[in-house]
Write an enzyme that holds these catalytic residues in place. Structure first.
Site, PDB file in Angstrom:
ATOM      1  N   LYS A 128       0.832  -1.205   0.000  1.00 15.23           N
ATOM      2  CA  LYS A 128       0.000   0.000   0.000  1.00 15.23           C
ATOM      3  C   LYS A 128       0.870   1.260   0.000  1.00 15.23           C
ATOM      4  CE  LYS A 128      -3.346  -2.888  -0.028  1.00 15.23           C
ATOM      5  NZ  LYS A 128      -4.185  -3.387   1.014  1.00 15.23           N
TER       6      LYS A 128
HETATM    7  C1  LIG Z   1      -5.102  -4.498   1.490  1.00 16.24           C
HETATM    8  C2  LIG Z   1      -6.580  -4.549   1.459  1.00 16.24           C
HETATM    9  C3  LIG Z   1      -7.344  -4.980   2.550  1.00 16.24           C
HETATM   10  C4  LIG Z   1      -6.789  -5.619   3.777  1.00 16.24           C
HETATM   11  O1  LIG Z   1      -5.753  -4.998   4.354  1.00 16.24           O
HETATM   12  P1  LIG Z   1      -4.730  -5.811   5.290  1.00 16.24           P
HETATM   13  O2  LIG Z   1      -3.960  -4.687   5.907  1.00 16.24           O
HETATM   14  O3  LIG Z   1      -3.895  -6.668   4.390  1.00 16.24           O
HETATM   15  O4  LIG Z   1      -5.509  -6.593   6.271  1.00 16.24           O
HETATM   16  C5  LIG Z   1      -8.716  -4.881   2.468  1.00 16.24           C
HETATM   17  N1  LIG Z   1      -9.322  -4.429   1.363  1.00 16.24           N
HETATM   18  C6  LIG Z   1      -8.628  -4.055   0.280  1.00 16.24           C
HETATM   19  C7  LIG Z   1      -9.380  -3.573  -0.914  1.00 16.24           C
HETATM   20  C8  LIG Z   1      -7.240  -4.116   0.287  1.00 16.24           C
HETATM   21  O5  LIG Z   1      -6.561  -3.769  -0.813  1.00 16.24           O
END
Ligand SMILES: *Cc1c(COP(=O)(O)O)cnc(C)c1O
Length: 381
Positions: A180
């Site tokens: 991210k």
């Molecule tokens: C990354 C992501 C999540 C979950 O995040 P984590 O930190 O990996 O638990 C949920 N929804 C979307 C759309 C994501 O890209």
């Protein structure tokens, strides 16, 4: 392989982390509050509650807006499974809405068709870094008293009509997974303008123990009360310190992501066989992902061929995402099947995510462009 996403950690980040490791507080200490303040300040949000994953943030958001057993929660069919799982954790039923194949954002007209007297919340994903149509979703939800939850895990730093992601829904969930915009290794945050939602999210994070009682404990009494069911979703100070350090680089990284996306847009303009997902007006895109969609006649086989050829050339393409309702767990538990969300199912067979991250070199960007142009054009022959 040029990966589709990658973290960037520098010596400042490492120094921030080691400083916490040498301090008195490893968790629930000042670094967590500082990270919450950094994110809230950047967004202009009154409340931010750090969590130990984006998934925990989604679950806490669902709990905090009151999703419970017997409720329905509308979720887009194209997203990471965590968006749907959050409803299930609360004993609710995920109800899938189709997406607009041009943007992969939730289709508001289809959401309207799926609302029932049981609908408690709508989860919309700010897909790839582009905000969903929140004003339309709000107009739809408000008369029914339906809560709006943003799965904003792709979209830290995006805006819609000048309003930052984090303030568009009643509660917004961020993720700090390494792919991210910024990372805490694992981590997430609930952002809200609503004091009640933030208070309940804090309780969810800490076993459902009422914060007022913790505050009383700080004032010299041992008493505390668990007033709802919660979990241990706390982020450590070590992770939070990394997050604060990373937040300082967010604006530069967003600018770089937008620049790379513009380079791709320019290189692919007018090319036959595929198109990038489109951008809506009023959107300042955060470009977590850069996704192209092959023309309809290529189908799943064309996409599989392109995936294989690009991977063979060292381009780390990926697919975001297979439809959630077609995973075995969902089919078995909720009886979902192909045909439930036809536009999303068709588009999902033809999408491909290209590498996009702040650390890409000009040479890597050029390699991606050359490989995508060569392989899509030879596929078209
Ligand atoms: C990354 C992501 C999540 C979950 O995040 P984590 O930190 O990996 O638990 C949920 N929804 C979307 C759309 C994501 O890209």
């Amino acid at each position: 392989m040029i990966p589709y996403g990658r973290h960037a950690i520098d010596e400042d980040d490492i120094a921030a982390v080691t400083a916490v490791l040498k301090s008195d507080w490893l968790t629930t200490g000042p670094a967590v509050s500082a990270f919450e303040a950094a994110v809230a300040g950047r967004i202009g949000a009154p409340h931010a509650v750090a969590m130990n994953s984006g998934t925990a943030a989604l679950h806490a958001a669902a709990a905090a807006v009151g999703v419970g057993p017997g409720d329905e929660v509308i979720v887009p069919c194209i997203t990471f499974v965590a968006s749907g799982n959050a409803a299930i954790y609360q004993g609710a039923r995920p109800v899938f809405a189709d997406v607009d194949p041009e943007t992969m954002l939730i289709d508001v007209a289809d959401v309207a068709r799926r609302i029932t007297h049981r609908t408690k919340a709508i989860v919309a994903v700010d897909f790839a870094g582009q905000p969903a149509d929140w004003p339309a979703l709000r107009a739809l939800a408000e008369p029914h008293g339906i809560a709006l939850i943003a799965d904003a895990c792709h979209a830290l730093g995006a805006t819609l009509n000048g309003v930052p992601v984090g303030l568009l829904a009643d509660a917004s969930a961020l993720s700090f997974h390494p792919v991210k915009h910024i990372t805490t290794c694992e981590g997430g945050m609930v952002v809200s303008a609503d004091a009640g939602i933030a208070k309940r999210a804090r309780a969810v994070r800490n076993h459902g123990i009422d914060l007022d009682w913790r505050e009383r404990a700080a004032q010299g009494t041992f008493a505390y009360e668990m007033t709802s069911l919660g979990w241990n979703y706390r982020l450590s100070d070590v992770h939070a310190a990394l997050g604060t350090s990373q937040m300082g680089k967010l604006d530069g990284w967003l600018a770089r992501r937008r620049q790379i996306a513009a380079t791709y847009d320019h290189a692919f303009a007018g090319v036959n066989g595929f198109r990038p997902l489109s951008r809506r007006s009023g959107v300042e895109h955060a470009y977590h992902l850069y996704i192209i969609r092959l023309d309809e006649h290529y189908g799943a086989a064309g996409r599989a061929a392109l995936y294989g050829r690009l991977r063979a050339r060292g381009i780390g393409v990926n697919v975001h995402y297979e439809p959630v309702h077609l995973h075995p767990y969902y089919r078995n538990r909720f009886g979902t099947a192909p045909g439930l969300c036809p536009a999303g199912e068709s588009a999902a067979e033809r999408i491909l995510t290209l590498p996009l991250h702040q650390g890409m070199t000009e040479s890597e960007i050029g390699q991606v462009v050359d490989a995508v142009l060569a392989e899509t054009q030879s596929l078209a022959v």
